[in-house]
Design a protein around this motif. Structure first.
Motif, mmCIF file in Angstrom:
data_model
loop_
_atom_site.group_PDB
_atom_site.id
_atom_site.type_symbol
_atom_site.label_atom_id
_atom_site.label_comp_id
_atom_site.label_asym_id
_atom_site.label_seq_id
_atom_site.Cartn_x
_atom_site.Cartn_y
_atom_site.Cartn_z
ATOM 1 N N PRO A 95 -7.347 -5.961 -0.339
ATOM 2 C CA PRO A 95 -6.820 -4.902 0.520
ATOM 3 C C PRO A 95 -5.879 -5.446 1.599
ATOM 4 C CG PRO A 95 -9.163 -4.611 0.173
ATOM 5 C CD PRO A 95 -8.781 -5.912 -0.487
ATOM 6 N N THR A 96 -4.798 -4.728 1.839
ATOM 7 C CA THR A 96 -3.844 -5.095 2.890
ATOM 8 C C THR A 96 -4.450 -4.707 4.235
ATOM 9 O OG1 THR A 96 -2.288 -4.211 1.306
ATOM 10 C CG2 THR A 96 -1.376 -4.828 3.444
ATOM 11 N N ASN A 116 -4.927 -2.968 7.787
ATOM 12 C CA ASN A 116 -4.463 -1.650 8.223
ATOM 13 C C ASN A 116 -3.472 -1.801 9.372
ATOM 14 O OD1 ASN A 116 -6.078 -0.316 6.407
ATOM 15 N ND2 ASN A 116 -7.819 -0.283 7.794
ATOM 16 N N THR A 117 -2.198 -1.658 9.078
ATOM 17 C CA THR A 117 -1.212 -1.864 10.138
ATOM 18 C C THR A 117 -0.273 -0.679 10.284
ATOM 19 O OG1 THR A 117 0.133 -2.975 8.504
ATOM 20 C CG2 THR A 117 -1.143 -4.400 9.981
ATOM 21 N N LEU A 118 -0.520 0.384 9.533
ATOM 22 C CA LEU A 118 0.412 1.498 9.579
ATOM 23 C C LEU A 118 0.219 2.333 10.838
ATOM 24 C CD1 LEU A 118 0.205 2.742 5.891
ATOM 25 C CD2 LEU A 118 2.034 1.438 6.958
ATOM 26 N N THR A 119 1.334 2.678 11.455
ATOM 27 C CA THR A 119 1.249 3.528 12.640
ATOM 28 C C THR A 119 1.721 4.926 12.261
ATOM 29 O OG1 THR A 119 1.849 1.605 13.908
ATOM 30 C CG2 THR A 119 1.925 3.706 15.074
ATOM 31 N N PRO A 120 0.833 5.921 12.355
ATOM 32 C CA PRO A 120 1.248 7.272 11.977
ATOM 33 C C PRO A 120 2.192 7.878 13.011
ATOM 34 C CG PRO A 120 -1.010 7.280 12.801
ATOM 35 C CD PRO A 120 -0.568 5.843 12.785
ATOM 36 N N PRO A 121 3.122 8.731 12.593
ATOM 37 C CA PRO A 121 3.989 9.420 13.558
ATOM 38 C C PRO A 121 3.134 10.251 14.510
ATOM 39 C CG PRO A 121 4.683 9.849 11.285
ATOM 40 C CD PRO A 121 3.368 9.155 11.212
ATOM 41 N N VAL A 129 -0.339 12.958 13.996
ATOM 42 C CA VAL A 129 -1.666 12.833 14.621
ATOM 43 C C VAL A 129 -1.980 14.103 15.399
ATOM 44 C CG1 VAL A 129 -3.098 11.455 16.188
ATOM 45 C CG2 VAL A 129 -1.310 10.336 14.834
ATOM 46 N N SER A 139 -3.381 10.849 8.940
ATOM 47 C CA SER A 139 -2.954 9.855 9.927
ATOM 48 C C SER A 139 -4.013 8.762 10.091
ATOM 49 C CB SER A 139 -2.638 10.531 11.262
ATOM 50 O OG SER A 139 -3.748 11.279 11.695
ATOM 51 N N GLN A 195 -6.288 5.545 8.903
ATOM 52 C CA GLN A 195 -5.965 4.377 8.080
ATOM 53 C C GLN A 195 -6.550 4.585 6.683
ATOM 54 O OE1 GLN A 195 -3.865 2.157 9.017
ATOM 55 N NE2 GLN A 195 -3.726 2.825 11.146
ATOM 56 N N TRP A 224 -10.710 1.858 2.452
ATOM 57 C CA TRP A 224 -10.795 0.833 1.400
ATOM 58 C C TRP A 224 -12.058 0.951 0.570
ATOM 59 C CZ3 TRP A 224 -6.550 -1.109 -0.160
ATOM 60 C CH2 TRP A 224 -5.483 -1.227 0.730
ATOM 61 N N HIS A 264 -9.595 13.617 8.577
ATOM 62 C CA HIS A 264 -9.034 13.274 9.882
ATOM 63 C C HIS A 264 -10.119 12.650 10.738
ATOM 64 C CE1 HIS A 264 -6.295 13.233 13.185
ATOM 65 N NE2 HIS A 264 -7.125 13.923 13.945
ATOM 66 N N GLU A 324 9.961 11.309 9.347
ATOM 67 C CA GLU A 324 9.004 10.294 9.826
ATOM 68 C C GLU A 324 7.704 10.382 9.024
ATOM 69 O OE1 GLU A 324 10.543 12.509 11.779
ATOM 70 O OE2 GLU A 324 12.001 11.172 12.718
ATOM 71 N N PHE A 355 6.059 7.548 6.472
ATOM 72 C CA PHE A 355 4.685 7.070 6.673
ATOM 73 C C PHE A 355 3.841 7.264 5.408
ATOM 74 C CE2 PHE A 355 0.309 8.408 7.933
ATOM 75 C CZ PHE A 355 -0.143 7.183 8.402
ATOM 76 N N ILE A 384 1.240 1.181 -0.756
ATOM 77 C CA ILE A 384 0.118 0.238 -0.598
ATOM 78 C C ILE A 384 -0.987 0.588 -1.612
ATOM 79 C CG2 ILE A 384 -1.706 -0.535 0.984
ATOM 80 C CD1 ILE A 384 0.301 -0.080 3.290
ATOM 81 N N PHE A 433 -2.340 -1.778 -4.639
ATOM 82 C CA PHE A 433 -3.753 -2.161 -4.710
ATOM 83 C C PHE A 433 -4.370 -1.762 -6.045
ATOM 84 C CE2 PHE A 433 -8.231 -0.758 -4.018
ATOM 85 C CZ PHE A 433 -8.785 -2.023 -3.870
#
Ligand SMILES: [Fe+2]
Lengths: 258, 282
Positions: free
Chosen positions: A3-4, A6-11, A15, B71, B73, B76, B103, B119, B123, B130, B134
């Motif tokens: 697994p990569t 978790n570095t994604l930042t949501p707009p 949110v 939104s 993460q 996994w 959420h 945007e 995203f 990803i 995977f």
């Protein structure tokens, strides 16, 4: 591939809208003015009416799932059932990807609400039966006396205040404590009553122990003379029962199972 | 498992009430589709049954809880379970919806639409990429039926869908009924949708029925496919060509025989339209 991170930042606007909409859908409450600001209206439907489509779907879907999983508890609670479910979902919102697990904390919730001991036992037994059906039955083991054993994922050892048969048949009866092992057999959940000594042994396995440690631990405990003379035969019969019904596995389990 | 490199033809969503038919006969389907999450619990009879059915029928796993638009993460634990299932079935692709359903760790158990902004598209595409890496297998994303639209949106649903699948380099599972339902609910021309998406990315179709609630259509999968949806399918054939199709039914499920009669309508429409179109364009 691993697994990569978790570095994604949501707009931020995503949110923000998901914060608002998830609250509206799960609570059923929203401010009309805000719905008008965030959602468009259709020719013949206001933004609030459109939002209600999602709200009207969430609650019946969850209620239906809980009613399917706890049919006896639902019948016993009767008119109060929906109120209890509503309070449960508010306290324990669904955190699982499938509705199969929606009722996972329901027996705990019944305890917290201090509902009757009968309901506490009923919810506990109904969840254990369902859990047994959706949990893994690992291959039966060759057991030697030093293998560390643990209960299989499909097994739950319950200490009930009422007889399990009375609970499943919905026959209210006086308190008569009973321990049962709930397990999966041929795809269905079922249970087997255990006598107090067998309960002690399987409680040890529940925590993870070897056969010889379980035997030693029992011998150290206060046993009646009768129990002492028959203990070895009894352990043998419990072990053959546990093997036949796949109650035990190696510890730690070979697979990562819920 | 039956190995599958590519897929053609017509199939149905596999539902427990039809298990016995699949185990005792070889129903006339080219493949079946399952709801992935129903087989991602750790045990139970369904998994054994699925393994048996998968020996004779190609199976496509179709999820409802990936929540690629959330939104939050990525989950996994969910993806690891999904990969285990998908690898067992060895399908040419796996699918889920372009939507969000989770959420802050809480599930809504519904397919909620996204605001159509650049945007958000970027995203979601990044997440889809990803996931696809995977899973080591192509992901195809399905368009959902929707009942709301956000004032934040700056483009149409089909423009958003195109942006996401192009940036993510993934395929499309185009649900013809969902286009129709959303077109009525949001008053757009469904043909604009069909003509507005990249046809070369469409890997699979869904077709299903819905409920008319008077002021809107509700995607219930509890009715036969209505004529306007068949018409839309007919009109889409010259654009997308031969695309494998699944008939979905989740409520008031008829016998498998009845469902296969309905599936045959799709076959007939395809054969008639495709042949006619081939002749016309020859
Ligand atoms: Fe669909």
């Amino acid at each position: 591939m691993q697994p990569t991170p978790n570095t994604l930042t949501p707009p931020p606007e995503l949110v923000d809208i998901q914060n608002w909409l998830s609250k509206a859908v799960t609570s059923g409450k929203f401010v009309k003015k805000e719905a008008n600001l965030r959602l468009t209206h259709a020719k013949n439907r206001s933004s609030s009416d459109r939002l209600m489509t999602y709200i009207d779907d969430y609650w019946p879907r969850c209620l239906e799932s809980l009613t399917d999983d706890f049919p006896r508890t639902a019948r016993t609670l009767d008119d109060e059932w929906e109120t209890v479910c509503e309070a449960y979902l508010a306290a324990y919102p669904s955190t699982q990807f499938t509705l199969y697990y929606l009722g996972k904390q329901f027996p705990q919730f019944i305890v917290e609400q201090q509902l009757s001991p009968w309901l506490r036992d009923l919810a506990q037994l109904e969840w254990a039966l369902l859990h047994s059906e959706i949990s893994a039955v690992l291959p039966t083991l060759a057991i030697d006396e030093h293998t560390i054993l643990k209960l299989q994922p499909h097994c739950s050892l319950l200490q009930l205040q009422f007889q399990a048969n009375d609970l499943v048949n919905e026959t209210p009866s006086p308190e008569a404590p009973q321990a049962v092992m709930v397990y999966q057999w041929d795809g269905d959940g079922t249970f087997e009553p255990l006598d107090p000594l067998a309960t002690r042994v399987f409680k040890l396995f529940e925590a993870g122990t070897s056969l010889s440690e379980a035997f030693d631990s029992l011998s150290e405990q206060e046993l009646t003379d009768d129990e002492l003379t028959t203990i070895s035969t009894k352990i043998q019969s419990w072990m053959s029962m546990a093997t036949q019904w796949s109650w035990l596995t190696h510890y730690p389990p070979k697979e990562n199972l819920q | 498992m039956k190995p599958v490199d590519s897929l053609k033809g017509f199939g149905v969503g596999l539902r427990p009430c039809h298990y016995a038919d699949f185990l005792s006969n070889q129903p006339k389907v080219d493949f079946v589709e399952i709801i992935s999450e129903n087989y991602m619990v750790t045990g139970g009879r369904s998994i054994e049954t699925l393994q048996e059915i998968a020996k004779r029928n190609p199976v496509i796993p179709h999820g409802v809880s990936l929540s690629v638009g959330s939104s939050d993460q990525l989950d996994w634990d969910y993806l690891t379970r999904l990969k285990k299932l998908v690898d067992t079935l060895n399908p040419p692709w796996f699918s889920d919806h372009l939507c969000w359903s989770r959420h802050q760790g809480h599930y809504m158990h519904n397919l909620l639409p996204l605001p159509y902004t650049h945007e958000v598209a970027k995203f979601v595409a990044e997440k889809a990429r990803i996931i696809q890496d995977f899973m080591e297998r192509p992901l195809i994303l399905e368009n959902v039926s929707s009942y709301i639209e956000y004032t934040d949106s700056v483009m149409t649903e089909w423009e958003f869908l195109t942006e996401v699948v192009t940036q993510a380099d993934c395929g499309l599972l185009l649900d013809i009924n969902n286009i129709y339902v959303s077109a009525v609910n949001h008053t757009f021309d469904p043909m604009d949708y069909i003509l507005g998406i990249p046809a070369n990315r469409v890997r699979q179709h869904h077709i299903a029925g819905h409920k008319n609630k008077g002021t809107f259509l509700l995607d219930t999968h509890d009715h036969n496919v209505p004529d306007p949806v068949w018409d839309l399918y007919r009109q889409s054939i010259p654009i997308f060509g031969e695309v494998p199709l699944i008939l979905e039914r989740d409520d008031d499920i008829p016998t498998l025989d009845e469902l296969l009669i309905e599936l045959n309508i799709a076959r007939q429409i395809f054969n008639a339209t495709h042949t006619q179109h081939t002749h016309t364009s020859a």
